[in-house]
Design a protein around this motif. Structure first.
Motif, PDB file in Angstrom:
ATOM      1  N   ALA A  12     -18.800 -10.536  -7.819  1.00 28.46           N
ATOM      2  CA  ALA A  12     -18.526  -9.156  -7.434  1.00 28.46           C
ATOM      3  C   ALA A  12     -17.564  -8.538  -8.437  1.00 28.46           C
ATOM      4  N   ALA A  13     -17.647  -7.228  -8.587  1.00 34.13           N
ATOM      5  CA  ALA A  13     -16.736  -6.484  -9.460  1.00 34.13           C
ATOM      6  C   ALA A  13     -16.523  -5.106  -8.854  1.00 34.13           C
ATOM      7  N   TRP A  14     -15.274  -4.682  -8.841  1.00 34.76           N
ATOM      8  CA  TRP A  14     -14.935  -3.387  -8.265  1.00 34.76           C
ATOM      9  C   TRP A  14     -13.998  -2.622  -9.184  1.00 34.76           C
ATOM     10  N   PRO A  15     -14.252  -1.341  -9.403  1.00 36.24           N
ATOM     11  CA  PRO A  15     -13.240  -0.515 -10.060  1.00 36.24           C
ATOM     12  C   PRO A  15     -12.118  -0.301  -9.045  1.00 36.24           C
ATOM     13  N   LEU A  16     -10.888  -0.284  -9.530  1.00 36.99           N
ATOM     14  CA  LEU A  16      -9.742  -0.076  -8.645  1.00 36.99           C
ATOM     15  C   LEU A  16      -9.142   1.308  -8.870  1.00 36.99           C
ATOM     16  N   ARG A  17      -8.405   1.763  -7.889  1.00 38.55           N
ATOM     17  CA  ARG A  17      -7.712   3.042  -7.999  1.00 38.55           C
ATOM     18  C   ARG A  17      -6.808   3.016  -9.230  1.00 38.55           C
ATOM     19  N   ASP A  18      -6.503   4.179  -9.742  1.00 36.41           N
ATOM     20  CA  ASP A  18      -5.635   4.277 -10.916  1.00 36.41           C
ATOM     21  C   ASP A  18      -4.189   4.587 -10.533  1.00 36.41           C
ATOM     22  N   ASP A  19      -3.762   4.084  -9.375  1.00 33.25           N
ATOM     23  CA  ASP A  19      -2.396   4.363  -8.927  1.00 33.25           C
ATOM     24  C   ASP A  19      -1.856   3.186  -8.126  1.00 33.25           C
ATOM     25  N   GLN A  28      -7.515  -5.989   0.060  1.00 38.40           N
ATOM     26  CA  GLN A  28      -8.570  -5.841   1.059  1.00 38.40           C
ATOM     27  C   GLN A  28      -9.911  -6.357   0.526  1.00 38.40           C
ATOM     28  N   LEU A  29     -10.258  -5.991  -0.704  1.00 37.39           N
ATOM     29  CA  LEU A  29     -11.521  -6.440  -1.294  1.00 37.39           C
ATOM     30  C   LEU A  29     -11.554  -7.959  -1.449  1.00 37.39           C
ATOM     31  N   THR A  30     -10.448  -8.529  -1.915  1.00 37.95           N
ATOM     32  CA  THR A  30     -10.377  -9.977  -2.122  1.00 37.95           C
ATOM     33  C   THR A  30     -10.511 -10.725  -0.807  1.00 37.95           C
ATOM     34  N   ARG A  31      -9.745 -10.294   0.196  1.00 37.46           N
ATOM     35  CA  ARG A  31      -9.802 -10.973   1.496  1.00 37.46           C
ATOM     36  C   ARG A  31     -11.217 -10.910   2.069  1.00 37.46           C
ATOM     37  N   GLY A  32     -11.842  -9.757   2.015  1.00 35.96           N
ATOM     38  CA  GLY A  32     -13.180  -9.613   2.552  1.00 35.96           C
ATOM     39  C   GLY A  32     -14.197 -10.484   1.832  1.00 35.96           C
ATOM     40  N   ALA A  47      -4.935 -16.482  -2.712  1.00 35.43           N
ATOM     41  CA  ALA A  47      -5.648 -15.619  -3.659  1.00 35.43           C
ATOM     42  C   ALA A  47      -5.265 -14.159  -3.460  1.00 35.43           C
ATOM     43  N   VAL A  48      -5.146 -13.727  -2.223  1.00 35.64           N
ATOM     44  CA  VAL A  48      -4.764 -12.342  -1.933  1.00 35.64           C
ATOM     45  C   VAL A  48      -3.372 -12.054  -2.493  1.00 35.64           C
ATOM     46  N   LEU A  49      -2.446 -12.985  -2.328  1.00 34.70           N
ATOM     47  CA  LEU A  49      -1.099 -12.805  -2.880  1.00 34.70           C
ATOM     48  C   LEU A  49      -1.147 -12.728  -4.402  1.00 34.70           C
ATOM     49  N   MET A  50      -1.903 -13.628  -5.037  1.00 33.12           N
ATOM     50  CA  MET A  50      -1.980 -13.622  -6.496  1.00 33.12           C
ATOM     51  C   MET A  50      -2.639 -12.353  -7.014  1.00 33.12           C
ATOM     52  N   VAL A  51      -3.694 -11.890  -6.354  1.00 32.21           N
ATOM     53  CA  VAL A  51      -4.344 -10.642  -6.755  1.00 32.21           C
ATOM     54  C   VAL A  51      -3.367  -9.485  -6.651  1.00 32.21           C
ATOM     55  N   SER A  52      -2.613  -9.457  -5.584  1.00 31.92           N
ATOM     56  CA  SER A  52      -1.639  -8.384  -5.394  1.00 31.92           C
ATOM     57  C   SER A  52      -0.630  -8.356  -6.539  1.00 31.92           C
ATOM     58  N   GLU A  53      -0.170  -9.529  -6.939  1.00 29.08           N
ATOM     59  CA  GLU A  53       0.796  -9.607  -8.043  1.00 29.08           C
ATOM     60  C   GLU A  53       0.167  -9.140  -9.354  1.00 29.08           C
ATOM     61  N   LEU A  54      -1.057  -9.572  -9.647  1.00 30.47           N
ATOM     62  CA  LEU A  54      -1.699  -9.186 -10.907  1.00 30.47           C
ATOM     63  C   LEU A  54      -2.017  -7.701 -10.957  1.00 30.47           C
ATOM     64  N   VAL A  55      -2.484  -7.146  -9.852  1.00 28.52           N
ATOM     65  CA  VAL A  55      -2.797  -5.717  -9.832  1.00 28.52           C
ATOM     66  C   VAL A  55      -1.513  -4.898  -9.930  1.00 28.52           C
TER      67      VAL A  55
END
Length: 153
Positions: A12-19, A28-32, A47-55
């Motif tokens: 899967a791949a998603w564009p993310l908000r620019d803010d 939310q996307l990762t958890r789902g 994984a959700v925690l790590m994604v949050s940190e990277l984003v």
């Protein structure tokens, strides 16, 4: 530590908000996605925690556009955050009073060193190349990751 990895299949791949709302969107996307794949709850939480940190790092120190990508390869799931920034992330030790500086250390610890950064990464949702900061998590044999047509069986 940067690991060299072979080509992986995009799940899967998603564009993310620019803010600053991009981190919440990515969580939310990762958890789902990971829950739908049958990944165990503890690994999903990590994984959700790590994604949050990277984003959060991408928004603070990188340049838009941002993208979240999940890839599979054999017994690992790779999660990457892409941005157009050119500066490599740096793991540092934050002081007790500092508000920032712990995120990459958390990713390094939770991924057990299976993380890194690469430049020239192709975006999946647009015609662009940027920097991908990624981590990998192991998946159990019970989890059946999707295969794209053309992938070796």
């Amino acid at each position: 530590m940067t690991l060299v990895r072979e080509q992986t299949a995009i799940i899967a791949a998603w564009p993310l908000r620019d803010d600053t709302r991009a981190a919440a969107q990515a969580r939310q996307l990762t958890r789902g996605a990971l829950t739908a794949l049958g990944i165990d709850a503890e690994s999903v939480d990590d994984a959700v925690l790590m994604v949050s940190e990277l984003v959060s790092n991408a928004v603070l120190y990188g340049d838009a556009p941002f993208e979240l990508v999940l890839r599979s390869k054999q017994d690992e799931l790779y999660i990457e955050v892409l941005d157009m920034g050119i500066i490599n992330p740096v793991v540092r030790t934050a002081g007790v009073e500092e508000e920032h500086g712990r995120g990459l250390g958390i990713v390094l610890d939770l991924s057990e060193g299976r993380c890194g950064c690469r430049h020239g990464a192709a975006y999946s949702t647009r015609q662009a190349h940027g920097k991908a900061v990624w981590f990998a998590i192991p998946v159990s044999c019970e989890v059946s990751l999707p295969r794209l047509s053309g992938d070796a069986a």
